[in-house]
Write an enzyme that holds these catalytic residues in place. Structure first.
Site, mmCIF file in Angstrom:
data_model
loop_
_atom_site.group_PDB
_atom_site.id
_atom_site.type_symbol
_atom_site.label_atom_id
_atom_site.label_comp_id
_atom_site.label_asym_id
_atom_site.label_seq_id
_atom_site.Cartn_x
_atom_site.Cartn_y
_atom_site.Cartn_z
ATOM 1 N N GLY A 1 40.311 35.011 32.385
ATOM 2 C CA GLY A 1 40.977 33.913 33.085
ATOM 3 C C GLY A 1 41.577 34.337 34.405
ATOM 4 O O GLY A 1 41.973 33.496 35.204
ATOM 5 N N GLY A 2 41.708 35.647 34.639
ATOM 6 C CA GLY A 2 42.222 36.136 35.923
ATOM 7 C C GLY A 2 43.699 35.841 36.091
ATOM 8 O O GLY A 2 44.506 36.134 35.197
ATOM 9 N N PHE A 3 44.057 35.217 37.212
ATOM 10 C CA PHE A 3 45.472 34.979 37.515
ATOM 11 C C PHE A 3 46.091 33.981 36.534
ATOM 12 O O PHE A 3 47.305 33.943 36.363
ATOM 13 C CB PHE A 3 45.635 34.490 38.963
ATOM 14 C CG PHE A 3 45.214 35.520 39.980
ATOM 15 C CD1 PHE A 3 45.858 36.749 40.055
ATOM 16 C CD2 PHE A 3 44.163 35.277 40.860
ATOM 17 C CE1 PHE A 3 45.470 37.707 40.982
ATOM 18 C CE2 PHE A 3 43.762 36.227 41.791
ATOM 19 C CZ PHE A 3 44.423 37.454 41.854
ATOM 20 N N THR A 4 45.258 33.130 35.905
ATOM 21 C CA THR A 4 45.753 32.204 34.875
ATOM 22 C C THR A 4 45.051 32.564 33.580
ATOM 23 O O THR A 4 43.907 32.171 33.342
ATOM 24 C CB THR A 4 45.423 30.739 35.254
ATOM 25 O OG1 THR A 4 45.829 30.527 36.595
ATOM 26 C CG2 THR A 4 46.121 29.774 34.328
ATOM 27 N N TYR B 1 41.629 45.820 47.648
ATOM 28 C CA TYR B 1 42.649 45.736 46.600
ATOM 29 C C TYR B 1 43.760 46.701 46.975
ATOM 30 O O TYR B 1 43.593 47.921 46.924
ATOM 31 C CB TYR B 1 42.085 46.112 45.228
ATOM 32 C CG TYR B 1 41.017 45.179 44.693
ATOM 33 C CD1 TYR B 1 40.875 43.882 45.179
ATOM 34 C CD2 TYR B 1 40.160 45.588 43.687
ATOM 35 C CE1 TYR B 1 39.903 43.028 44.678
ATOM 36 C CE2 TYR B 1 39.185 44.742 43.172
ATOM 37 C CZ TYR B 1 39.061 43.463 43.678
ATOM 38 O OH TYR B 1 38.095 42.637 43.173
ATOM 39 N N PHE C 1 37.184 37.558 36.387
ATOM 40 C CA PHE C 1 38.132 36.728 35.625
ATOM 41 C C PHE C 1 37.637 36.496 34.192
ATOM 42 O O PHE C 1 37.678 35.370 33.687
ATOM 43 C CB PHE C 1 38.369 35.382 36.315
ATOM 44 C CG PHE C 1 39.083 35.441 37.644
ATOM 45 C CD1 PHE C 1 39.811 36.569 38.025
ATOM 46 C CD2 PHE C 1 39.047 34.362 38.528
ATOM 47 C CE1 PHE C 1 40.469 36.620 39.252
ATOM 48 C CE2 PHE C 1 39.700 34.401 39.756
ATOM 49 C CZ PHE C 1 40.419 35.536 40.117
ATOM 50 N N PRO C 2 37.151 37.546 33.507
ATOM 51 C CA PRO C 2 36.661 37.353 32.134
ATOM 52 C C PRO C 2 37.749 36.878 31.178
ATOM 53 O O PRO C 2 37.439 36.260 30.148
ATOM 54 C CB PRO C 2 36.144 38.743 31.740
ATOM 55 C CG PRO C 2 36.919 39.691 32.603
ATOM 56 C CD PRO C 2 37.090 38.965 33.908
HETATM 57 N N1 LIG Z 1 34.274 39.384 43.197
HETATM 58 C C1 LIG Z 1 35.450 38.812 43.257
HETATM 59 O O1 LIG Z 1 35.728 37.960 44.109
HETATM 60 C C2 LIG Z 1 36.477 39.187 42.237
HETATM 61 C C3 LIG Z 1 37.594 38.371 42.068
HETATM 62 C C4 LIG Z 1 38.531 38.733 41.120
HETATM 63 C C5 LIG Z 1 38.371 39.873 40.347
HETATM 64 N N2 LIG Z 1 37.278 40.669 40.525
HETATM 65 C C6 LIG Z 1 37.066 41.865 39.674
HETATM 66 O O2 LIG Z 1 37.060 41.446 38.328
HETATM 67 C C7 LIG Z 1 37.968 42.242 37.561
HETATM 68 C C8 LIG Z 1 38.532 41.422 36.442
HETATM 69 O O3 LIG Z 1 39.277 40.342 36.953
HETATM 70 P P1 LIG Z 1 40.856 40.218 36.860
HETATM 71 O O4 LIG Z 1 41.496 41.521 36.556
HETATM 72 O O5 LIG Z 1 41.284 39.513 38.072
HETATM 73 O O6 LIG Z 1 41.042 39.190 35.692
HETATM 74 P P2 LIG Z 1 40.908 39.268 34.107
HETATM 75 O O7 LIG Z 1 40.286 40.532 33.674
HETATM 76 O O8 LIG Z 1 40.336 37.982 33.670
HETATM 77 O O9 LIG Z 1 42.436 39.217 33.660
HETATM 78 C C9 LIG Z 1 43.385 40.121 34.088
HETATM 79 C C10 LIG Z 1 44.743 39.599 33.631
HETATM 80 O O10 LIG Z 1 44.803 39.575 32.201
HETATM 81 C C11 LIG Z 1 45.819 40.460 31.740
HETATM 82 N N3 LIG Z 1 45.249 41.141 30.575
HETATM 83 C C12 LIG Z 1 44.249 42.059 30.552
HETATM 84 N N4 LIG Z 1 43.987 42.413 29.281
HETATM 85 C C13 LIG Z 1 44.812 41.707 28.490
HETATM 86 C C14 LIG Z 1 45.017 41.636 27.091
HETATM 87 N N5 LIG Z 1 44.293 42.376 26.261
HETATM 88 N N6 LIG Z 1 45.964 40.789 26.613
HETATM 89 C C15 LIG Z 1 46.685 40.039 27.453
HETATM 90 N N7 LIG Z 1 46.551 40.057 28.797
HETATM 91 C C16 LIG Z 1 45.624 40.882 29.314
HETATM 92 C C17 LIG Z 1 46.141 41.375 32.883
HETATM 93 O O11 LIG Z 1 47.504 41.735 32.860
HETATM 94 P P3 LIG Z 1 47.967 43.219 32.498
HETATM 95 O O12 LIG Z 1 47.758 44.070 33.699
HETATM 96 O O13 LIG Z 1 49.404 43.043 32.147
HETATM 97 O O14 LIG Z 1 47.161 43.667 31.321
HETATM 98 C C18 LIG Z 1 45.867 40.476 34.085
HETATM 99 O O15 LIG Z 1 46.976 39.647 34.344
HETATM 100 C C19 LIG Z 1 38.993 42.718 38.582
HETATM 101 O O16 LIG Z 1 39.671 43.862 38.148
HETATM 102 C C20 LIG Z 1 38.140 42.923 39.809
HETATM 103 O O17 LIG Z 1 37.587 44.227 39.765
HETATM 104 C C21 LIG Z 1 36.326 40.329 41.448
#
Ligand SMILES: NC(=O)c1ccc[n+]([C@@H]2O[C@H](COP(=O)([O-])OP(=O)(O)OC[C@H]3O[C@@H](n4cnc5c(N)ncnc54)[C@H](OP(=O)(O)O)[C@@H]3O)[C@@H](O)[C@H]2O)c1
Length: 297
Positions: A218-221, A66, A215-216
């Protein structure tokens, strides 16, 4: 003393004395746009990490790819020397190419280098938990993981890694890993709208193994649904809080690592640890599951 994060309860990794709050934090968003660093505001990233830990978060998910490197360096700058009980979970198995893609990096030497990169950039002598990441973002592949997981098991025996996990894996790959070394956690793509791993989650719960959905939200979407909006409005919460509370109630072995670079979102996400969704709300949320995902029963 109870903290915001502790309201979601704790989970002990199987056959270990390592316990974490179920409400954790995912650091991927700290790297900046496209997970390619450095971020615009490093002080803001540091503030998010410090507030998460102050609120009781003791499980941070990261990777040295990252940024690359910069996310781990920010974690070290914000939190080192690390507080007692903080569990930093990292992952290896991919690298970042100059075009910002995420090619696999599963050769013996790449894995060894990745472990040492993580140790150096996090400022640790031993990594708490390392996930071997094998599949793509959206679904696992069925290639054997014996060779790369054996390398990590060797590094564990050498004392560089405390516990092992797997990420982006199928049940067959998980079983292969378990025949080589103890697996304490599985990190796959799962959320309220994407429930392909329902059977796997229940199986892991039976084995006492943590399931950590990436992606709890939704991740990028980001997740969007009328049902989520309606459920949130009915209990005075936000849709993202409902999505997180749903995961906490889905199974006691689910650990959350929502990712955010925003203090406002962090506070909102942590507050979901104390949200309770009534059975009627849970039923209404089953309509969100994508057609190829099985709803909860
Ligand atoms: N093993 C793998 O292949 C893999 C792949 C992907 C991710 N991961 C891990 O999983 C973790 C979580 O995934 P992720 O961060 O990609 O996706 P996520 O937690 O599903 O979503 C993150 C997205 O949601 C936004 N967000 C967060 N809280 C919010 C809220 N309360 N209201 C509105 N928008 C909100 C964030 O933007 P803002 O920054 O603006 O809040 C960001 O754009 C990562 O940090 C990583 O450590 C692992």
């Amino acid at each position: 003393m109870s903290t915001t994060a502790s309201l979601g309860g704790a989970f002990t990794l199987p056959k270990t004395s390592t316990s974490v709050q179920r409400m954790g934090y995912g650091a991927m968003q700290l790297a900046g746009h496209h997970v390619w660093g450095p971020p615009r505001d490093i002080d803001a990233a540091i503030a998010v990490l410090r507030e998460a830990v102050d609120a009781g978060v003791n499980h941070i998910d990261t990777s040295d790819f990252y940024g690359p490197h910069i996310t781990n360096q920010i974690i070290a700058r914000a939190l080192h020397p690390y507080p007692e009980g903080l569990v930093i979970v990292t992952k290896v198995g991919a690298r970042r190419a100059p075009d910002r893609s995420w090619p696999h990096a599963l050769s013996r030497q790449e894995l060894i280098d990745a472990i040492h990169d993580n140790l150096r950039n996090l400022g640790l002598e031993r990594l708490d938990v390392v996930n071997l990441r094998v599949g793509g973002f959206s679904s696992p592949t069925e290639a054997s993981i014996e060779a790369p997981f054996t390398v990590l098991a060797e590094l564990q025996r050498e004392g560089l890694i405390h516990h092992l996990g797997v990420s982006n894996v199928s049940p067959t790959q998980l079983a292969e890993a378990q025949s080589i070394a103890e697996v304490v956690c599985v990190q796959n793509f799962y959320n309220i709208a994407h429930r392909t791993d329902d059977v796997l989650i229940d199986d892991l719960a039976g084995q006492g193994i943590a399931y950590v959905p990436f992606f709890p939200l939704g991740g990028f979407t980001r997740l969007q649904s009328a049902e989520l909006d309606a459920a949130a409005a009915s209990i005075g919460a936000t849709p993202m809080q409902v999505a997180l509370a749903w995961l906490l109630q889905r199974s006691p072995n689910i650990l959350l690592i929502p990712g955010t670079s925003s203090l406002t979102h962090l506070r909102e996400n942590l507050a979901a640890a104390s949200l309770y969704l009534h059975p009627e709300i849970l039923t209404s949320l089953d309509a969100i599951a994508a057609p190829n995902s099985s709803p909860t029963t």
